[in-house]
Design a protein around this motif. Structure first.
Motif, PDB file in Angstrom:
ATOM      1  N   SER A 137      43.759  28.831 -13.897  1.00  0.00           N
ATOM      2  CA  SER A 137      42.575  29.331 -14.608  1.00  0.00           C
ATOM      3  C   SER A 137      42.503  30.851 -14.589  1.00  0.00           C
ATOM      4  O   SER A 137      42.120  31.483 -15.586  1.00  0.00           O
ATOM      5  N   ALA A 138      42.881  31.437 -13.474  1.00  0.00           N
ATOM      6  CA  ALA A 138      42.773  32.891 -13.326  1.00  0.00           C
ATOM      7  C   ALA A 138      43.848  33.638 -14.102  1.00  0.00           C
ATOM      8  O   ALA A 138      43.795  34.873 -14.205  1.00  0.00           O
ATOM      9  N   ARG A 139      44.809  32.906 -14.666  1.00  0.00           N
ATOM     10  CA  ARG A 139      45.937  33.561 -15.353  1.00  0.00           C
ATOM     11  C   ARG A 139      45.954  33.283 -16.849  1.00  0.00           C
ATOM     12  O   ARG A 139      46.925  33.644 -17.526  1.00  0.00           O
ATOM     13  N   GLU A 140      44.893  32.686 -17.383  1.00  0.00           N
ATOM     14  CA  GLU A 140      44.947  32.240 -18.783  1.00  0.00           C
ATOM     15  C   GLU A 140      45.108  33.382 -19.775  1.00  0.00           C
ATOM     16  O   GLU A 140      45.650  33.189 -20.868  1.00  0.00           O
ATOM     17  N   ALA A 141      44.658  34.593 -19.427  1.00  0.00           N
ATOM     18  CA  ALA A 141      44.772  35.718 -20.359  1.00  0.00           C
ATOM     19  C   ALA A 141      46.100  36.464 -20.222  1.00  0.00           C
ATOM     20  O   ALA A 141      46.393  37.361 -21.016  1.00  0.00           O
ATOM     21  N   HIS A 142      46.904  36.079 -19.226  1.00  0.00           N
ATOM     22  CA  HIS A 142      48.162  36.773 -18.981  1.00  0.00           C
ATOM     23  C   HIS A 142      49.259  36.272 -19.911  1.00  0.00           C
ATOM     24  O   HIS A 142      49.335  35.085 -20.223  1.00  0.00           O
ATOM     25  N   ARG A 143      50.119  37.192 -20.335  1.00  0.00           N
ATOM     26  CA  ARG A 143      51.283  36.827 -21.127  1.00  0.00           C
ATOM     27  C   ARG A 143      52.418  36.378 -20.196  1.00  0.00           C
ATOM     28  O   ARG A 143      52.401  36.693 -19.001  1.00  0.00           O
ATOM     29  N   PRO A 144      53.410  35.667 -20.715  1.00  0.00           N
ATOM     30  CA  PRO A 144      54.491  35.160 -19.863  1.00  0.00           C
ATOM     31  C   PRO A 144      55.155  36.225 -19.003  1.00  0.00           C
ATOM     32  O   PRO A 144      55.502  35.974 -17.844  1.00  0.00           O
ATOM     33  N   GLY A 145      55.331  37.429 -19.550  1.00  0.00           N
ATOM     34  CA  GLY A 145      55.976  38.507 -18.809  1.00  0.00           C
ATOM     35  C   GLY A 145      55.187  38.958 -17.596  1.00  0.00           C
ATOM     36  O   GLY A 145      55.725  39.659 -16.723  1.00  0.00           O
ATOM     37  N   GLU A 146      53.920  38.586 -17.531  1.00  0.00           N
ATOM     38  CA  GLU A 146      53.061  38.962 -16.414  1.00  0.00           C
ATOM     39  C   GLU A 146      52.927  37.840 -15.384  1.00  0.00           C
ATOM     40  O   GLU A 146      52.145  37.954 -14.444  1.00  0.00           O
ATOM     41  N   LEU A 147      53.681  36.764 -15.575  1.00  0.00           N
ATOM     42  CA  LEU A 147      53.614  35.601 -14.683  1.00  0.00           C
ATOM     43  C   LEU A 147      54.918  35.447 -13.908  1.00  0.00           C
ATOM     44  O   LEU A 147      55.987  35.857 -14.371  1.00  0.00           O
ATOM     45  N   SER A 148      54.837  34.825 -12.743  1.00  0.00           N
ATOM     46  CA  SER A 148      56.046  34.517 -11.979  1.00  0.00           C
ATOM     47  C   SER A 148      56.789  33.354 -12.633  1.00  0.00           C
ATOM     48  O   SER A 148      56.248  32.667 -13.520  1.00  0.00           O
ATOM     49  N   GLY A 149      58.015  33.109 -12.173  1.00  0.00           N
ATOM     50  CA  GLY A 149      58.796  32.004 -12.736  1.00  0.00           C
ATOM     51  C   GLY A 149      58.102  30.668 -12.560  1.00  0.00           C
ATOM     52  O   GLY A 149      58.064  29.849 -13.481  1.00  0.00           O
ATOM     53  N   GLY A 150      57.530  30.446 -11.385  1.00  0.00           N
ATOM     54  CA  GLY A 150      56.817  29.202 -11.139  1.00  0.00           C
ATOM     55  C   GLY A 150      55.574  29.065 -11.997  1.00  0.00           C
ATOM     56  O   GLY A 150      55.265  27.970 -12.488  1.00  0.00           O
TER      57      GLY A 150
END
Length: 226
Positions: A137-150
């Motif tokens: 929920s806390a990452r819904e506005a993040h683009r893929p490049g801003e997320l870890s592999g998991g």
């Protein structure tokens, strides 16, 4: 076909021509996938695991035999009808997440619903609920490049399940992850599919994860070994 069978392959063969050679990758595959079960497809590199998954998903046509999803033969549908049937009944996950880099996690998960022409507000609400269920929920506005592999793979799991498909087809979904993250993503995928009554067919080289599925099918010399 048994009423609990949602995906089936009967007498499936797949041949490819490589120069003067006619190479048979799959020969005489019979497989029934039932509602709510998890199946691991394992085998040596080049044994035809991904080829079989593509045939089950109607992405390729077999050289011989038939593949049916929800009682309909892929070969009996045109390309547009196949696309609609696939969007309605299947979810896909790959080793590399294939998220759209310019879109947020929320928009990536909502995409299959938007393809169905669901209203934007409804699609985003369902996608938001799905992201909550995979703990993002806390990452819904993040683009893929801003997320870890998991995190990217968890978004891919949410996207595959957002349409409540009858079956999820996963091609090495944990192959690019460390052991702990792979365990987490696999458990999330298996448990989420079970909770919705969706079947899971997973190609994997990870024997430990394969053993945690309801059934394991080993491809050897183009056939399912028993």
């Amino acid at each position: 076909m048994n009423q609990d069978t949602i995906l089936s392959a009967h007498g499936v063969q797949q041949r490819f021509r490589e120069g003067p050679l006619d190479v048979t990758v799959l020969q005489g595959i019979d497989l029934d996938v039932r509602k709510g079960e998890s199946i691991a497809i394992v085998g040596a590199s080049g044994s035809g695991k991904s080829t079989l998954l593509h045939l089950l998903g109607g992405l390729d046509a077999p050289s011989q035999g038939k593949v049916q999803l929800m009682g309909r033969d892929w070969a009996g549908m045109g390309a547009a009808a196949q696309g609609q049937w696939r969007n309605r009944h299947l979810g896909f996950i790959y080793q590399f997440h294939h998220l759209l880099p310019e879109f947020s996690a929320l928009d990536n998960v909502a995409m299959p619903l938007l393809i169905r022409r669901e209203p934007l507000e409804k699609a985003q609400k369902v996608a938001r609920d799905m992201l909550a269920q995979v703990g993002l929920s806390a990452r819904e506005a993040h683009r893929p490049g801003e997320l870890s592999g998991g995190e990217r793979q968890r978004v891919a799991v949410a996207r595959a399940l957002v349409t409540q498909p009858a079956c999820v087809l996963a091609d090495e979904p944990t192959g690019n992850l460390d052991r702990h993250t792979a365990d987490t993503v696999f458990k999330l995928l298996r448990d989420s599919a079970r909770a919705r009554g969706s079947a899971l067919v997973m190609v994997t080289h990870d024997e430990a994860l394969a053993a945690r599925c309801d059934r394991m099918c080993r491809l050897k010399e183009g056939r399912i070994a028993v």
